[in-house]
Design a protein around this motif. Structure first.
Motif, PDB file in Angstrom:
ATOM      1  N   ARG A  41       1.131  -1.571  -0.015  1.00 58.37           N
ATOM      2  CA  ARG A  41       0.265   0.219  -0.112  1.00 58.37           C
ATOM      3  C   ARG A  41       0.718   1.034   0.258  1.00 58.37           C
ATOM      4  NH1 ARG A  41      -5.142  -1.358   0.801  1.00 58.37           N
ATOM      5  NH2 ARG A  41      -5.885   0.848   2.041  1.00 58.37           N
ATOM      6  N   VAL A  42       0.564   2.295  -0.520  1.00 57.05           N
ATOM      7  CA  VAL A  42       1.035   3.970  -0.590  1.00 57.05           C
ATOM      8  C   VAL A  42       0.389   4.305  -1.375  1.00 57.05           C
ATOM      9  CG1 VAL A  42       2.643   4.645  -2.416  1.00 57.05           C
ATOM     10  CG2 VAL A  42       2.760   2.758  -2.575  1.00 57.05           C
ATOM     11  N   ARG A  62       5.415   3.679 -14.419  1.00 54.10           N
ATOM     12  CA  ARG A  62       6.622   2.349 -13.807  1.00 54.10           C
ATOM     13  C   ARG A  62       6.491   2.113 -12.987  1.00 54.10           C
ATOM     14  NH1 ARG A  62       9.999   6.827 -16.548  1.00 54.10           N
ATOM     15  NH2 ARG A  62       9.835   7.863 -14.274  1.00 54.10           N
ATOM     16  N   PHE A  63       5.928   2.928 -11.546  1.00 50.20           N
ATOM     17  CA  PHE A  63       5.777   2.275 -10.280  1.00 50.20           C
ATOM     18  C   PHE A  63       5.350   1.083 -10.046  1.00 50.20           C
ATOM     19  CE2 PHE A  63       3.660   1.915  -6.651  1.00 50.20           C
ATOM     20  CZ  PHE A  63       4.478   1.748  -5.347  1.00 50.20           C
ATOM     21  N   LYS A  64       3.963   1.151 -11.300  1.00 51.40           N
ATOM     22  CA  LYS A  64       2.816  -0.281 -11.638  1.00 51.40           C
ATOM     23  C   LYS A  64       3.368  -1.057 -12.280  1.00 51.40           C
ATOM     24  CE  LYS A  64      -0.991  -0.149  -9.664  1.00 51.40           C
ATOM     25  NZ  LYS A  64      -1.838  -0.697  -8.099  1.00 51.40           N
ATOM     26  N   LEU A  72      -2.264   1.482  -4.680  1.00 48.38           N
ATOM     27  CA  LEU A  72      -1.820   3.370  -5.147  1.00 48.38           C
ATOM     28  C   LEU A  72      -2.777   4.008  -4.721  1.00 48.38           C
ATOM     29  CD1 LEU A  72       0.977   4.699  -4.920  1.00 48.38           C
ATOM     30  CD2 LEU A  72      -0.004   5.185  -8.021  1.00 48.38           C
ATOM     31  N   THR A  73      -3.094   4.988  -3.223  1.00 41.47           N
ATOM     32  CA  THR A  73      -3.421   5.541  -3.133  1.00 41.47           C
ATOM     33  C   THR A  73      -2.712   7.610  -3.334  1.00 41.47           C
ATOM     34  OG1 THR A  73      -4.687   3.896  -1.764  1.00 41.47           O
ATOM     35  CG2 THR A  73      -5.915   6.010  -1.198  1.00 41.47           C
ATOM     36  N   GLN A  92      -6.861   4.034  -5.531  1.00 42.72           N
ATOM     37  CA  GLN A  92      -7.751   5.480  -4.655  1.00 42.72           C
ATOM     38  C   GLN A  92      -7.676   6.618  -4.752  1.00 42.72           C
ATOM     39  OE1 GLN A  92      -8.472   3.641  -0.928  1.00 42.72           O
ATOM     40  NE2 GLN A  92     -10.038   4.474  -0.292  1.00 42.72           N
ATOM     41  N   VAL A  93      -8.829   7.120  -4.638  1.00 44.58           N
ATOM     42  CA  VAL A  93      -8.378   9.218  -4.657  1.00 44.58           C
ATOM     43  C   VAL A  93      -9.492   9.226  -3.574  1.00 44.58           C
ATOM     44  CG1 VAL A  93      -8.751  10.696  -5.328  1.00 44.58           C
ATOM     45  CG2 VAL A  93      -8.295   8.753  -7.054  1.00 44.58           C
TER      46      VAL A  93
END
Length: 108
Positions: A41-42, A62-64, A72-73, A92-93
């Motif tokens: 989780r980030v 690149r991260f994903k 990734l939130t 998620q936002v």
């Protein structure tokens, strides 16, 4: 919250976070090893402006690609959240209310 205060908040939170990462990076350079821990989780924060969010998109891609299982939130203001929802790398936002400091604290 007025725009100037948002900008100051963005600079302080972002600055503290980046300085913390610099300290960690210096410490990590002392060791010759690769990380075996995969992030699950980030949380990213964006309180002011949208340009840097768009500029960060290649890094998010690149991260994903490297960590597809990581959630990734993004925590963003009302102004930034609609654009962030169009970026597919965010799982998620979280929209925070920034019109008043108490609403900001309560919504986050």
């Amino acid at each position: 919250m007025i725009s100037r205060k948002r900008k100051i908040l963005d600079q302080w939170v972002g600055g503290l976070f980046l300085n913390g990462l610099r300290v960690i990076a210096r410490f990590e350079k002392r060791f010759d090893h690769k990380t075996t821990q995969i992030p699950s989780r980030v949380l990213l924060t964006k309180f002011y402006g949208m340009g840097s969010l768009l500029l960060a998109q290649p890094g998010l891609v690149r991260f994903k690609n490297r960590f597809p299982q990581a959630h990734l939130t993004l925590m963003a203001t009302r102004a930034t959240a609609p654009l962030a929802r169009l970026i597919p790398q965010f799982d998620q936002v979280i929209e925070i209310h920034d019109s008043h400091i108490l609403q900001f604290i309560w919504s986050s």
